[in-house]
Scaffold this motif. Structure first.
Motif, PDB file in Angstrom:
ATOM      1  N   TRP A 176       0.834  -1.211   0.000  1.00  0.00           N
ATOM      2  CA  TRP A 176       0.000   0.000   0.000  1.00  0.00           C
ATOM      3  C   TRP A 176       0.866   1.258   0.000  1.00  0.00           C
ATOM      4  N   GLU A 180       2.895   1.745  -3.303  1.00  0.00           N
ATOM      5  CA  GLU A 180       2.034   2.259  -4.398  1.00  0.00           C
ATOM      6  C   GLU A 180       1.853   3.763  -4.275  1.00  0.00           C
ATOM      7  N   ARG A 181       1.689   4.251  -3.047  1.00  0.00           N
ATOM      8  CA  ARG A 181       1.536   5.692  -2.846  1.00  0.00           C
ATOM      9  C   ARG A 181       2.834   6.427  -3.195  1.00  0.00           C
ATOM     10  N   ARG A 184       3.443   7.013  -6.956  1.00  0.00           N
ATOM     11  CA  ARG A 184       2.640   8.031  -7.642  1.00  0.00           C
ATOM     12  C   ARG A 184       3.482   9.263  -7.969  1.00  0.00           C
ATOM     13  N   GLN A 197      -4.807  -5.912  -6.177  1.00  0.00           N
ATOM     14  CA  GLN A 197      -5.220  -4.726  -6.928  1.00  0.00           C
ATOM     15  C   GLN A 197      -4.238  -3.571  -6.742  1.00  0.00           C
ATOM     16  N   ILE A 198      -3.820  -3.382  -5.475  1.00  0.00           N
ATOM     17  CA  ILE A 198      -2.880  -2.288  -5.191  1.00  0.00           C
ATOM     18  C   ILE A 198      -1.539  -2.566  -5.854  1.00  0.00           C
ATOM     19  N   GLU A 234      -1.076  -4.234  -8.553  1.00  0.00           N
ATOM     20  CA  GLU A 234      -1.250  -3.990  -9.994  1.00  0.00           C
ATOM     21  C   GLU A 234      -1.071  -2.516 -10.310  1.00  0.00           C
ATOM     22  N   ARG A 235      -1.660  -1.644  -9.480  1.00  0.00           N
ATOM     23  CA  ARG A 235      -1.507  -0.206  -9.703  1.00  0.00           C
ATOM     24  C   ARG A 235      -0.041   0.206  -9.571  1.00  0.00           C
ATOM     25  N   LYS A 270       1.886  -0.683 -12.620  1.00  0.00           N
ATOM     26  CA  LYS A 270       1.600   0.250 -13.717  1.00  0.00           C
ATOM     27  C   LYS A 270       2.421   1.513 -13.581  1.00  0.00           C
ATOM     28  N   HIS A 271       2.640   1.951 -12.326  1.00  0.00           N
ATOM     29  CA  HIS A 271       3.442   3.179 -12.114  1.00  0.00           C
ATOM     30  C   HIS A 271       4.859   3.008 -12.642  1.00  0.00           C
ATOM     31  N   ASN A 282      -0.787   0.126 -19.103  1.00  0.00           N
ATOM     32  CA  ASN A 282      -1.929   0.887 -18.623  1.00  0.00           C
ATOM     33  C   ASN A 282      -2.868   1.120 -19.820  1.00  0.00           C
ATOM     34  N   SER A 300      -5.834   2.326 -19.776  1.00  0.00           N
ATOM     35  CA  SER A 300      -6.881   3.331 -19.558  1.00  0.00           C
ATOM     36  C   SER A 300      -6.898   4.375 -20.669  1.00  0.00           C
TER      37      SER A 300
END
Length: 780
Positions: A719, A722-723, A726, A757-758, A760-761, A764-765, A771, A773
């Protein structure tokens, strides 16, 4: 009698061994032994220049008188003037006189042997100043009493035996040896055994001689045989036991007649035994005492119970008694009612023994104690214990509560006790013991409740919460200014285990001023004002946990926020992060700081900015948005440690980062959770990342991810990472670290759904996962 002495007698020509009992006459008194001045046998003969011999003290007095009368020194015998008053010691003559004295005293002993009526005269020779004479006297007395009961009785009259005992502590080993040999002969008479034992110190000295490594082996053997003879008298057996020679007493319990068994068992219960001896006693007579307890009359059962109480007070000896079968009859004695039941004072002893054996660490659940293979923790038996607790007086209640403490100390039996307490509805009655005035009883109850609290936390919280007063009593125990006691540590531990999110309990503690008392106690301990005992660590851990519960209700309880502000709790918890060696204190403090920091974003006062364009319309020269300085970077408002609990203001970040390297993963997890609040929704995450960079916290956080010490830590670390990712600069830097990528991929494949899920994000970073999207903008 007088004779002549020509100086040809050789004093060394006759050794001690030649002093035989056939000498029945006194040697003559030689003239040369007599001082011409004193007419007495000389002790310190000296010779003048003319060859005349005198007693030193007498001739010195003669010369002194000559000087005082103005006369020149002259010889008292020849009256001729002396050129010198020098005195030459006559060593040969002095030795000869000493030998003559010894031989004549020995000859007197020889004569005494011919007549038992002369025993008092022989005894009188024990006062001689000559060690040889004393030794010979002891030897002679032994010969006199050998195989002669009448002479033994004569010798025992008066203080003679006491005098012989005194020789046991003499410095000279020969005298000790002769004294022990004589006492051994006397101890063969049963009538004299009691007299020997009655002399103060006799048995103590003899017991000491048997265990002495410096004593002559023959002396040790004679002392041992003497003690064996003295065992004929029960009082002597008791004295031996008191002085460390316990086996005779144990033998009497094993083999003696019923009256003696009873007497010795009763005395065993009065002795103070060291722990090693307790184990030996349990192995030797434990089974016999249990049999007496099971089948004897009430008096015998009392004696056996008291002895077993003494023996069971050590864990190792308690285990021996359990294996000897003590548990079933003990429980039966406690639960039996009717004609053959024990009186309450003996039930108290039984309860004490049961408490001892249950607290020994033995798996009592493996011991059947009733029909259908019931054990002590079977529901019916626990119900019986609870019933007894409710229907007896404080002393036995205390012991029975200690039984339950022992049962709840064990992870194999605690759940059985918990189930029985719940099914019997005994929670309220157990909680009520917190208010009793008897300290031992109250402490046993608190320790029991502490053991129950991890399994019955909500039930206990419900029972404590209310107007009855038990919660207040518990707080009063903790706040007593009597140092730090076991009871206080247990009370703090009990409160610490209660559900931390129970708002009603926390509100009552706030209303009662409990937290203020606890804060004061914690501060005094940390400042060293309360020093102490082995209970400092458990009470501090308990108090910090209790204090932390106020941080779980900040959102719902304004009074909790006010308390934290008034007493600077954020600063206190930050200080406690540095309680090295106290892992639980550090862990709880970090968790409390997490709670406080989460509330910071709600407490921060955000600035009131004018609407966009307002300044430009009034002052065209100011076309940009107004900027307010001095605001918290993370919370975007006015922060302080005391008012808003901001971790940045309290310099807590560095201390939390330092804990990420802790060996205890629970401390690491709590520290990481507190750090996470700087990256949470509702704060400026980018600024939070900068704060962590400045605190050099990025690498320690990545290390937590890489180590994968526990699943909880991985979840937290994923967690946070991931932050962090960013922020483009950090994402770019980390994208080249294959280890981090591998750890995130592993979490993506194997962690729980939310963590995948976290992860995965996060991937992507760092462009490890495409990504999509941008290609499919309508897909979430």
């Amino acid at each position: 009698m007088a004779g002549s002495w020509d100086g040809s007698y050789d004093p060394g020509s006759q050794s001690d061994e030649s002093f035989h009992f056939e000498r029945l006459h006194i040697e003559p008194l030689y003239d040369a032994f007599i001082c011409p001045l004193t007419k007495q046998v000389m002790h310190d003969p000296v010779t003048l220049e003319n060859g005349q011999t005198f007693e030193r003290e007498a001739i010195e007095k003669w010369f002194k008188e000559c000087k005082e009368n103005g006369r020149k020194p002259v010889c008292p015998l020849t009256q001729k003037e002396l050129k010198s008053t020098d005195l030459n010691p006559s060593i040969a003559l002095r030795n000869t006189i000493e030998e003559w004295t010894t031989r004549n005293e020995a000859a007197q002993l020889d004569m005494a042997l011919r007549n038992a009526d002369l025993i008092p005269m022989i005894v009188d020779m024990l006062k001689s100043s000559s060690r040889k004479v004393r030794c010979r006297t002891l030897e002679t007395l032994r010969v006199v009493v050998e195989e002669d009961a009448d002479n033994k009785e004569i010798l025992a009259e008066g203080d003679t035996v006491r005098t012989i005992v005194k020789f046991l502590s003499h410095e000279q080993s020969k005298e000790r040896e002769e004294a022990v040999s004589l006492l051994y002969e006397l101890s063969k008479s049963e009538a004299l055994c009691e007299k020997i034992g009655s002399i103060n110190g006799a048995i103590l000295i003899l017991v000491g001689m048997t265990s002495s490594k410096s004593e002559n082996i023959l002396t040790v053997e004679k002392a041992d045989k003497t003690l064996e003879n003295l065992e004929k008298c029960e009082n002597n057996v008791r004295q031996m036991a008191e002085n460390g020679r316990l086996q005779p007493l144990l033998n009497q319990i094993l083999e003696g007649p019923p009256e003696t068994k009873l007497s010795m068992a009763g005395y065993l219960g009065e002795l103070v035994l060291n722990n090693d001896v307790k184990v030996h006693v349990a192995r030797t007579v434990g089974e016999s005492l249990i049999n007496i307890m099971k089948s004897g009359n009430m008096q015998s059962r009392e004696a056996a119970l008291k002895a077993l109480n003494q023996i069971s007070s050590y864990e190792a000896s308690s285990k021996v008694l359990i294996e000897a079968g003590i548990l079933p009859p003990l429980v039966k004695d406690l639960f039996t009612v009717g004609a053959n039941q024990l009186p309450m004072r003996l039930k108290e002893v039984s309860a004490t023994i049961l408490a001892n054996v249950v607290n020994s660490g033995y798996d009592v659940d493996s011991i059947p104690i009733g029909p259908d293979h019931q054990t002590l923790v079977s529901e019916d038996n626990v119900h019986n214990l609870l019933h007894l607790i409710s229907n007896t007086g404080p002393p036995i209640e205390c012991k029975l509560l200690q039984v339950l403490v022992g049962l709840t100390n064990s992870p194999t039996t605690v759940l059985n006790v918990v189930a029985a307490i719940k099914s019997s509805g005994a929670t309220i009655s157990l909680v009520q013991f917190i208010e009793v005035p008897q300290k031992d009883l109250r402490m046993a109850a608190i320790k029991l409740l502490q053991n129950l609290s991890p399994f019955m936390g909500q039930e206990l919280a419900d029972a404590l919460r209310g107007t009855v007063g038990q919660l207040g009593s518990l707080i009063r125990v903790i706040s007593e200014n009597t140092g730090i006691s076991e009871e206080q540590a247990a009370a703090a531990g009990l409160l610490a285990e209660l559900p931390e999110r129970d708002l009603g309990l926390t509100r009552q503690m706030l209303d009662d001023g409990a937290f203020k008392l606890i804060i004061s106690r914690v501060v005094k301990i940390r400042q060293g004002e309360i020093r102490g005992t082995r209970f400092v660590t458990p009470i501090l851990e308990g108090l910090v946990r209790v204090l932390a519960r106020v941080t779980y209700v900040l959102a719902d309880e304004p009074d909790a926020v006010a308390l934290c502000r008034e007493h600077g709790l954020a600063a206190l918890f930050i200080e406690l992060l540095q309680a090295n060696g106290l892992d639980n204190v550090q862990m709880v403090s970090a968790a409390a700081l997490e709670n406080l920091s989460q509330e910071s974003k709600n407490l921060t006062r955000l600035p009131e900015l004018p609407p966009p364009g307002f300044c430009a319309s009034i002052f065209p020269c100011f076309s940009k948005q107004a900027v307010i300085t001095g605001l918290c970077k993370v919370h975007r408002g006015t922060c302080s440690l005391r008012e808003t609990f901001c971790l940045l203001e309290g310099q807590a970040v560095d201390k939390l980062v330092a804990l990420l390297d802790h060996t205890n993963e629970k401390v690491v997890e709590a520290a990481l959770a507190a750090i996470s609040t700087l990256l949470d929704d509702g704060v400026d995450i980018e600024q939070g990342v900068i704060v962590l960079c400045e605190a050099e916290g990025i690498k320690p956080i990545l290390d937590v991810l890489l180590e994968k010490r526990t699943e909880n830590l991985r979840r937290r670390a994923v967690w946070v990472v991931e932050r962090l990712l960013r922020t483009e600069d950090i994402a770019y830097e980390i994208s080249g670290d294959q280890n981090v990528s591998t750890a995130l991929v592993d979490a993506f494949h194997h962690a729980d759904y939310r963590t995948r899920q976290i992860a995965e994000r996060a991937l992507k970073h760092v462009d490890k996962i495409p990504n999509f999207s941008g290609i499919f903008p309508n897909m979430g």
